[in-house]
Design a protein around this motif. Structure first.
Motif, PDB file in Angstrom:
ATOM      1  N   LYS A 251      48.959  26.488  53.637  1.00  0.00           N
ATOM      2  CA  LYS A 251      49.703  24.985  53.050  1.00  0.00           C
ATOM      3  C   LYS A 251      49.123  24.548  51.867  1.00  0.00           C
ATOM      4  O   LYS A 251      47.778  24.517  51.592  1.00  0.00           O
ATOM      5  N   LYS A 252      50.039  24.102  50.885  1.00  0.00           N
ATOM      6  CA  LYS A 252      49.500  24.009  49.300  1.00  0.00           C
ATOM      7  C   LYS A 252      49.981  22.496  48.940  1.00  0.00           C
ATOM      8  O   LYS A 252      50.978  22.259  49.114  1.00  0.00           O
ATOM      9  N   PHE A 253      49.019  21.925  48.412  1.00  0.00           N
ATOM     10  CA  PHE A 253      49.522  20.768  47.596  1.00  0.00           C
ATOM     11  C   PHE A 253      49.282  21.069  46.064  1.00  0.00           C
ATOM     12  O   PHE A 253      48.110  21.513  45.486  1.00  0.00           O
ATOM     13  N   ARG A 254      50.128  20.742  45.204  1.00  0.00           N
ATOM     14  CA  ARG A 254      50.273  21.107  43.981  1.00  0.00           C
ATOM     15  C   ARG A 254      50.893  20.374  43.034  1.00  0.00           C
ATOM     16  O   ARG A 254      51.912  19.536  43.367  1.00  0.00           O
ATOM     17  N   LEU A 255      50.135  19.756  41.889  1.00  0.00           N
ATOM     18  CA  LEU A 255      50.822  18.895  40.913  1.00  0.00           C
ATOM     19  C   LEU A 255      51.295  19.813  39.805  1.00  0.00           C
ATOM     20  O   LEU A 255      50.666  20.701  39.349  1.00  0.00           O
ATOM     21  N   PHE A 256      52.280  19.490  39.193  1.00  0.00           N
ATOM     22  CA  PHE A 256      53.161  20.304  38.060  1.00  0.00           C
ATOM     23  C   PHE A 256      53.496  19.008  36.757  1.00  0.00           C
ATOM     24  O   PHE A 256      53.874  18.005  37.087  1.00  0.00           O
ATOM     25  N   GLY A 257      52.780  19.428  35.690  1.00  0.00           N
ATOM     26  CA  GLY A 257      53.157  18.807  34.553  1.00  0.00           C
ATOM     27  C   GLY A 257      54.707  18.792  33.877  1.00  0.00           C
ATOM     28  O   GLY A 257      55.359  19.682  34.614  1.00  0.00           O
ATOM     29  N   ARG A 258      55.037  17.955  32.956  1.00  0.00           N
ATOM     30  CA  ARG A 258      56.307  18.247  32.574  1.00  0.00           C
ATOM     31  C   ARG A 258      56.754  19.722  31.869  1.00  0.00           C
ATOM     32  O   ARG A 258      58.011  20.067  32.112  1.00  0.00           O
ATOM     33  N   GLY A 259      55.810  20.226  31.429  1.00  0.00           N
ATOM     34  CA  GLY A 259      55.887  21.668  30.985  1.00  0.00           C
ATOM     35  C   GLY A 259      55.758  22.614  32.123  1.00  0.00           C
ATOM     36  O   GLY A 259      55.686  23.882  31.707  1.00  0.00           O
ATOM     37  N   PHE A 260      55.489  22.503  33.345  1.00  0.00           N
ATOM     38  CA  PHE A 260      55.469  23.447  34.386  1.00  0.00           C
ATOM     39  C   PHE A 260      54.190  23.925  34.594  1.00  0.00           C
ATOM     40  O   PHE A 260      53.833  24.736  34.950  1.00  0.00           O
ATOM     41  N   THR A 261      53.107  23.204  33.623  1.00  0.00           N
ATOM     42  CA  THR A 261      51.704  23.637  34.034  1.00  0.00           C
ATOM     43  C   THR A 261      51.287  23.175  35.332  1.00  0.00           C
ATOM     44  O   THR A 261      51.428  21.898  35.738  1.00  0.00           O
ATOM     45  N   MET A 262      50.404  24.033  36.095  1.00  0.00           N
ATOM     46  CA  MET A 262      49.936  23.408  37.410  1.00  0.00           C
ATOM     47  C   MET A 262      48.791  22.482  37.090  1.00  0.00           C
ATOM     48  O   MET A 262      47.679  23.173  36.416  1.00  0.00           O
ATOM     49  N   LEU A 263      48.717  21.662  37.475  1.00  0.00           N
ATOM     50  CA  LEU A 263      47.628  20.867  36.988  1.00  0.00           C
ATOM     51  C   LEU A 263      46.579  20.489  38.158  1.00  0.00           C
ATOM     52  O   LEU A 263      45.601  20.197  37.970  1.00  0.00           O
ATOM     53  N   ARG A 264      46.866  20.863  39.643  1.00  0.00           N
ATOM     54  CA  ARG A 264      46.115  20.699  40.701  1.00  0.00           C
ATOM     55  C   ARG A 264      46.616  21.409  41.656  1.00  0.00           C
ATOM     56  O   ARG A 264      47.655  21.779  41.900  1.00  0.00           O
ATOM     57  N   ASP A 265      45.683  22.243  42.282  1.00  0.00           N
ATOM     58  CA  ASP A 265      46.051  23.179  43.506  1.00  0.00           C
ATOM     59  C   ASP A 265      44.844  23.187  44.519  1.00  0.00           C
ATOM     60  O   ASP A 265      43.969  23.383  44.431  1.00  0.00           O
ATOM     61  N   VAL A 266      45.375  22.526  45.717  1.00  0.00           N
ATOM     62  CA  VAL A 266      44.599  22.373  46.928  1.00  0.00           C
ATOM     63  C   VAL A 266      45.284  23.092  47.911  1.00  0.00           C
ATOM     64  O   VAL A 266      46.471  22.669  48.204  1.00  0.00           O
ATOM     65  N   ARG A 267      44.554  23.605  48.847  1.00  0.00           N
ATOM     66  CA  ARG A 267      45.360  24.465  49.959  1.00  0.00           C
ATOM     67  C   ARG A 267      44.376  24.481  51.072  1.00  0.00           C
ATOM     68  O   ARG A 267      43.156  24.184  51.137  1.00  0.00           O
ATOM     69  N   ILE A 268      45.051  24.603  52.231  1.00  0.00           N
ATOM     70  CA  ILE A 268      44.385  24.590  53.538  1.00  0.00           C
ATOM     71  C   ILE A 268      45.063  25.621  54.414  1.00  0.00           C
ATOM     72  O   ILE A 268      46.273  26.005  54.271  1.00  0.00           O
ATOM     73  N   ASN A 269      44.186  26.361  55.188  1.00  0.00           N
ATOM     74  CA  ASN A 269      44.719  27.477  56.143  1.00  0.00           C
ATOM     75  C   ASN A 269      44.701  26.776  57.416  1.00  0.00           C
ATOM     76  O   ASN A 269      43.765  26.223  58.136  1.00  0.00           O
ATOM     77  N   THR A 270      45.958  26.730  57.951  1.00  0.00           N
ATOM     78  CA  THR A 270      46.153  26.382  59.740  1.00  0.00           C
ATOM     79  C   THR A 270      46.851  27.395  60.258  1.00  0.00           C
ATOM     80  O   THR A 270      47.336  28.319  59.985  1.00  0.00           O
ATOM     81  N   GLN A 271      46.417  27.287  61.392  1.00  0.00           N
ATOM     82  CA  GLN A 271      47.234  28.143  62.472  1.00  0.00           C
ATOM     83  C   GLN A 271      47.886  27.110  63.734  1.00  0.00           C
ATOM     84  O   GLN A 271      47.607  25.836  63.676  1.00  0.00           O
ATOM     85  N   SER A 272      48.932  27.787  64.316  1.00  0.00           N
ATOM     86  CA  SER A 272      49.582  27.050  65.512  1.00  0.00           C
ATOM     87  C   SER A 272      48.669  26.871  66.533  1.00  0.00           C
ATOM     88  O   SER A 272      47.761  27.552  66.701  1.00  0.00           O
ATOM     89  N   ARG A 273      49.070  25.957  67.508  1.00  0.00           N
ATOM     90  CA  ARG A 273      48.270  25.602  68.665  1.00  0.00           C
ATOM     91  C   ARG A 273      48.880  25.889  69.964  1.00  0.00           C
ATOM     92  O   ARG A 273      50.162  25.697  69.831  1.00  0.00           O
ATOM     93  N   ASP A 274      48.351  26.044  70.998  1.00  0.00           N
ATOM     94  CA  ASP A 274      48.997  26.125  72.370  1.00  0.00           C
ATOM     95  C   ASP A 274      49.159  24.952  72.863  1.00  0.00           C
ATOM     96  O   ASP A 274      48.370  23.849  72.842  1.00  0.00           O
ATOM     97  N   LEU A 275      50.365  24.510  73.359  1.00  0.00           N
ATOM     98  CA  LEU A 275      50.832  23.479  74.299  1.00  0.00           C
ATOM     99  C   LEU A 275      51.666  23.691  75.245  1.00  0.00           C
ATOM    100  O   LEU A 275      52.640  24.134  75.299  1.00  0.00           O
TER     101      LEU A 275
END
Length: 492
Positions: A16-40
């Protein structure tokens, strides 16, 4: 003064990624997390509330430096969210990888018609539990108490928009993504969709992915430091987000191989018509952001690669020379089929053949460990060759005109051995890499800026460009004998 930006929540099956893009479509920030589903209680579910909280924390961290004008959400497919009369989760979001789905696989077709009949009407292939209609059917038949309190349903991309704005919406790209719920020719809910109350549960009218669903709730805006006018889009399916820049630039005779957990191969089509041969090959249709048909073939490339790579400790450093040796020796074969219903070679038993030694993936998983490590880089070469052959099979199913340009984006665009193998195996097609990095987020950012500034797709298309680089073909020696043996193995 804060820099203007748009935020993207890019929800892959694992990353899962959080990203920010400027007006010229330059990526300004990139943070990600790795997750798995869980049993219920025996069902794999996604922790969507935790993901939403994580996203809001990332927004809060960004707002001291950035003026976020709009938020776009793009998510993987085959996932719906069921809500009760108060708009709360009627059940945690069920994962399309849930083994529980196997219970309803044959029963679903007994109730609604044969695979071929449904495929023809809904343009949906049987890809196991990654068919959204089956998820609804599972809840209806296995969780009747949940089904009884379900008053609303949302596709996964629009669900996050709902949590951020309080407004429910529906957009085309998810609606047409192998759901069994949509009649492509009739442009209305299918008989399956009506029986499963899709016409009642989902919002009534579909909107474009870049339209404004609403503004962020005041309490969220305040907590995250967002403007009270921060807009949120309707959302877009991840492969369609990848596909969007090509539509914006007016490409016609092309195919996009959007690679990752799945390789999704998409090419424009005029009518949602499938031949008997295409139905047998599990070709299907998506809808693009305008609700137009997109001919599609998929297979779980990333799942195959990760599964086979888990049996060796060695990082993938295969080269053309190593692959050439594997082909010449005709001893080592990696047979795909980790997800049998969705394999490029439908029904193939996934296994590793090394001379007289045959190990199925199922047995290797039970034994554990990394037994392929002693094979060295030859094993990694065989894995990449298997992946390229599976992609060729998926491409062949689409009957592309000679000379069609195939753009490779996503994770496997970084695997040059795979890319060059594919170009060599398909001499009638042209292959190219592009300068678009993280294409799913890029396409979603396009929708966010369109929403923020009221732009059309044609207008935003004038602001972007795609630089391409041809993929070269290599000399792998005489491949015919190896390919013949491989073909016999996948059919065995």
């Amino acid at each position: 003064m804060k820099q203007k930006a748009v935020a993207v929540l890019d929800v892959g099956k694992t990353n899962k990624k959080f990203r920010l893009f400027g007006r010229g479509f330059t990526m300004l920030r990139d943070v990600r997390i790795n997750t798995q589903s869980r049993d219920l209680n025996g069902i794999d579910v996604e922790d969507s509330p935790a993901l939403l909280a994580w996203f809001q924390e990332r927004l809060k961290e960004a707002t001291p430096d950035f003026d976020i004008k709009a938020i776009a959400i793009t998510t993987h497919g085959a996932t719906a969210v069921l809500l009760d009369e108060n708009g709360a989760l009627a059940h945690p979001v069920i994962s399309y990888t849930a083994d529980k789905g196997l219970e309803v696989q044959d029963e679903f077709y007994d109730v609604y018609g044969t695979r071929e009949e449904l495929h023809r009407v809904t343009c949906t292939a049987d890809v196991g539990f990654a068919n959204l209609g089956k998820m609804l059917y599972l809840v209806k038949t296995r969780l009747p108490e949940v089904w009884a309190r379900c008053k609303h349903a949302l596709f996964y991309d629009s669900y996050f928009g709902y949590e951020l704005t309080g407004h429910m919406g529906l957009e085309h790209t998810y609606l047409g993504n192998h759901t069994y719920l949509w009649n492509f020719a009739g442009k209305d809910w299918s008989s399956v969709g009506r029986d499963l109350r899709a016409d009642q549960l989902f919002p009534k009218n579909a909107a474009r992915s870049w339209e404004c669903l609403g503004v962020v709730k005041p309490e969220i805006a305040q907590a995250c430091g967002l403007s009270e006018n921060c807009k949120v889009t309707y959302g877009i399916h991840d492969s369609n987000a990848n596909y969007l820049p090509y539509i914006a630039l007016g490409y016609d005779n092309f195919l996009l191989n959007s690679s990752g957990t799945w390789c999704v191969l998409m090419t424009p089509a005029h009518q949602p018509f499938l031949t008997d041969t295409e139905i047998a090959a599990k070709v299907f249709f998506n809808l693009d952001a305008f609700g137009r048909p997109v001919k599609t073939s998929i297979f779980p490339a990333g799942m195959e690669y990760d599964t086979f790579r888990s049996f060796t400790e060695l990082p993938d450093k295969a080269t053309t020379g190593i692959v050439r040796d594997v082909i010449a020796k005709e001893e080592l074969f990696v047979v795909p089929g980790v997800v049998p219903d969705s394999s490029a070679y439908i029904g193939a038993i996934s296994r590793i053949v090394n001379g007289g030694q045959v190990d199925t993936v199922a047995d290797l998983k039970k034994k554990g460990g990394t037994p392929m490590t002693p094979l060295g880089q030859a094993y990694n070469g065989a894995v990449n060759l298997s992946l390229a052959l599976a992609t060729r099979e998926a491409l062949n199913k689409l009957s592309l005109p000679k000379g069609t340009t195939v753009f490779i984006e996503g994770g496997f665009a970084n695997n040059i051995v795979y890319c060059e193998l594919l170009a060599t195996l398909c001499p009638d097609l042209s292959f190219a890499l592009t300068n678009i990095k993280e294409g799913t987020s890029f396409g979603a950012a396009m929708t966010a800026w369109m929403c923020a500034e009221g732009l059309s797709l044609d207008e935003i298309g004038k602001e972007i460009s795609i630089e391409t680089r041809p993929i070269s073909r290599q000399d792998y020696g005489d491949m015919d004998s190896y390919l013949k043996i491989f073909d016999e193995l996948v059919k065995a």
